[in-house]
Design an enzyme around this catalytic site. Structure first.
Site, PDB file in Angstrom:
ATOM      1  N   HIS A  22       0.867  -1.184   0.000  1.00 18.53           N
ATOM      2  CA  HIS A  22       0.000   0.000   0.000  1.00 18.53           C
ATOM      3  C   HIS A  22       0.898   1.226   0.000  1.00 18.53           C
ATOM      4  O   HIS A  22       1.833   1.316   0.801  1.00 18.53           O
ATOM      5  CB  HIS A  22      -0.889   0.010   1.242  1.00 18.53           C
ATOM      6  CG  HIS A  22      -1.658   1.280   1.418  1.00 18.53           C
ATOM      7  ND1 HIS A  22      -2.474   1.808   0.448  1.00 18.53           N
ATOM      8  CD2 HIS A  22      -1.712   2.149   2.471  1.00 18.53           C
ATOM      9  CE1 HIS A  22      -3.012   2.929   0.885  1.00 18.53           C
ATOM     10  NE2 HIS A  22      -2.565   3.160   2.108  1.00 18.53           N
TER      11      HIS A  22
ATOM     12  N   TYR B  53       7.097 -14.123 -23.759  1.00 19.61           N
ATOM     13  CA  TYR B  53       7.949 -13.046 -23.241  1.00 19.61           C
ATOM     14  C   TYR B  53       8.911 -13.598 -22.202  1.00 19.61           C
ATOM     15  O   TYR B  53       8.551 -14.434 -21.385  1.00 19.61           O
ATOM     16  CB  TYR B  53       7.080 -11.963 -22.605  1.00 19.61           C
ATOM     17  CG  TYR B  53       7.863 -10.851 -21.955  1.00 19.61           C
ATOM     18  CD1 TYR B  53       8.270  -9.732 -22.690  1.00 19.61           C
ATOM     19  CD2 TYR B  53       8.235 -10.912 -20.619  1.00 19.61           C
ATOM     20  CE1 TYR B  53       8.991  -8.711 -22.115  1.00 19.61           C
ATOM     21  CE2 TYR B  53       8.964  -9.898 -20.031  1.00 19.61           C
ATOM     22  CZ  TYR B  53       9.346  -8.802 -20.786  1.00 19.61           C
ATOM     23  OH  TYR B  53      10.082  -7.803 -20.193  1.00 19.61           O
TER      24      TYR B  53
ATOM     25  N   HIS C 202      -8.327   7.749  -1.238  1.00 20.79           N
ATOM     26  CA  HIS C 202      -7.314   7.112  -0.404  1.00 20.79           C
ATOM     27  C   HIS C 202      -6.058   6.837  -1.225  1.00 20.79           C
ATOM     28  O   HIS C 202      -5.133   7.635  -1.206  1.00 20.79           O
ATOM     29  CB  HIS C 202      -7.895   5.830   0.207  1.00 20.79           C
ATOM     30  CG  HIS C 202      -7.034   5.208   1.253  1.00 20.79           C
ATOM     31  ND1 HIS C 202      -7.439   4.136   2.016  1.00 20.79           N
ATOM     32  CD2 HIS C 202      -5.769   5.487   1.663  1.00 20.79           C
ATOM     33  CE1 HIS C 202      -6.482   3.791   2.848  1.00 20.79           C
ATOM     34  NE2 HIS C 202      -5.443   4.600   2.654  1.00 20.79           N
TER      35      HIS C 202
ATOM     36  N   HIS D 157       1.111   5.746  -1.022  1.00 20.42           N
ATOM     37  CA  HIS D 157       0.391   6.984  -1.331  1.00 20.42           C
ATOM     38  C   HIS D 157       1.139   7.692  -2.466  1.00 20.42           C
ATOM     39  O   HIS D 157       1.336   8.904  -2.438  1.00 20.42           O
ATOM     40  CB  HIS D 157       0.297   7.874  -0.093  1.00 20.42           C
ATOM     41  CG  HIS D 157      -0.616   7.346   0.954  1.00 20.42           C
ATOM     42  ND1 HIS D 157      -1.891   7.836   1.156  1.00 20.42           N
ATOM     43  CD2 HIS D 157      -0.465   6.335   1.847  1.00 20.42           C
ATOM     44  CE1 HIS D 157      -2.483   7.159   2.140  1.00 20.42           C
ATOM     45  NE2 HIS D 157      -1.634   6.248   2.575  1.00 20.42           N
TER      46      HIS D 157
ATOM     47  N   ASP E 162       0.676  -4.854 -20.889  1.00 15.77           N
ATOM     48  CA  ASP E 162       1.668  -5.870 -20.532  1.00 15.77           C
ATOM     49  C   ASP E 162       1.412  -6.436 -19.133  1.00 15.77           C
ATOM     50  O   ASP E 162       1.883  -7.525 -18.810  1.00 15.77           O
ATOM     51  CB  ASP E 162       3.085  -5.274 -20.562  1.00 15.77           C
ATOM     52  CG  ASP E 162       3.656  -5.184 -21.966  1.00 15.77           C
ATOM     53  OD1 ASP E 162       3.179  -5.909 -22.854  1.00 15.77           O
ATOM     54  OD2 ASP E 162       4.574  -4.368 -22.164  1.00 15.77           O
TER      55      ASP E 162
END
Length: 232
Positions: free
Chosen positions: A94, A228, A170, A96, A119
């Site tokens: 997580h 790939y 958020h 910001h 991709d």
């Protein structure tokens, strides 16, 4: 007992400032040990430059502290619920980060404009709507996890094909098979968010990438006949 898990989590967290995804004490990474049914997570409010592997907190899937002397991240309940529900993910990040948060604050999905986005996932990156007042005033971090599940159910998304999400007002959460991969996905999300923003600044009427090109790029990396990279 948890030294290896703590070190894995620590190393993943230390990538966030190196990649320019966090400032000060923003953000957190967790890493799970499925055999022990626990996960490691950054302690709350500890600056990255002061963080040590032994500071990493160990929690169970109900967000209860199992080992460690510090208070775990304030987002621990969200991590716990994701691990408990999606039992095949190994790490969660997580942040910001600026551009991802900008899209989240605007309450907008990130449109798929080009092959860099394709991709990694073949759909728009979803933005879950802001939580209700009852959710915010109740068990906020737990309900944040439920809000993620809600947008995935609403849009018919797979957490295997879409390893990232925005939460309105958020910011982003990402996940992967390992904590390192979840950090990688956080960096990809930030870059795709930046590219999409700049694209719309240049041409606000830019159409989404054509379907054949979108799926070609996704399938060559993730499809059953993917070619790939160097393979096994």
């Amino acid at each position: 007992m948890y030294k290896t898990l703590q070190e894995e989590c620590y190393e993943a967290n230390m990538q966030l400032p190196k990649l320019g995804l966090v400032l000060f004490t923003f953000g957190n990474v967790s890493a799970v040990d499925r055999d022990r049914a626990v996960f490691a997570i950054k302690p709350s409010g500890v600056p990255y430059e002061a963080l040590r592997p032994e500071d990493i907190v160990i929690c169970d899937y109900d967000a209860r502290v199992v080992a460690g002397t510090m208070r775990p991240s304030s987002d621990t309940k969200t991590h716990a619920l994701l691990y408990k529900t999606w039992d095949d993910i190994g790490g969660i990040t997580h942040t910001h980060s600026t551009y991802a948060v900008a899209w989240a604050q605007a309450g907008m999905d990130i449109p798929i404009f080009g092959t860099t986005h394709a991709d990694h996932t073949h759909q728009d990156i979803p933005c879950a709507p802001v939580l209700t007042d009852a959710m915010i005033q109740g068990d906020y971090e737990y309900e944040t996890g439920n809000q993620i599940f809600g947008i995935f159910e609403q849009k018919g998304l797979s957490h295997h094909e879409m390893e990232m999400v925005l939460l309105q007002n958020h910011g982003p959460f990402t996940w992967g098979k390992t904590a390192e991969k979840s950090v990688y996905n956080a960096a990809v999300l930030e870059e795709v968010a930046r590219m999409a923003y700049l694209t719309l600044q240049i041409n606000p009427e830019t159409p989404r990438i054509k379907d054949t090109l979108r799926m070609k790029h996704y399938e060559r990396k993730h499809g059953k006949n993917a070619y790939y990279g160097q393979g096994c």
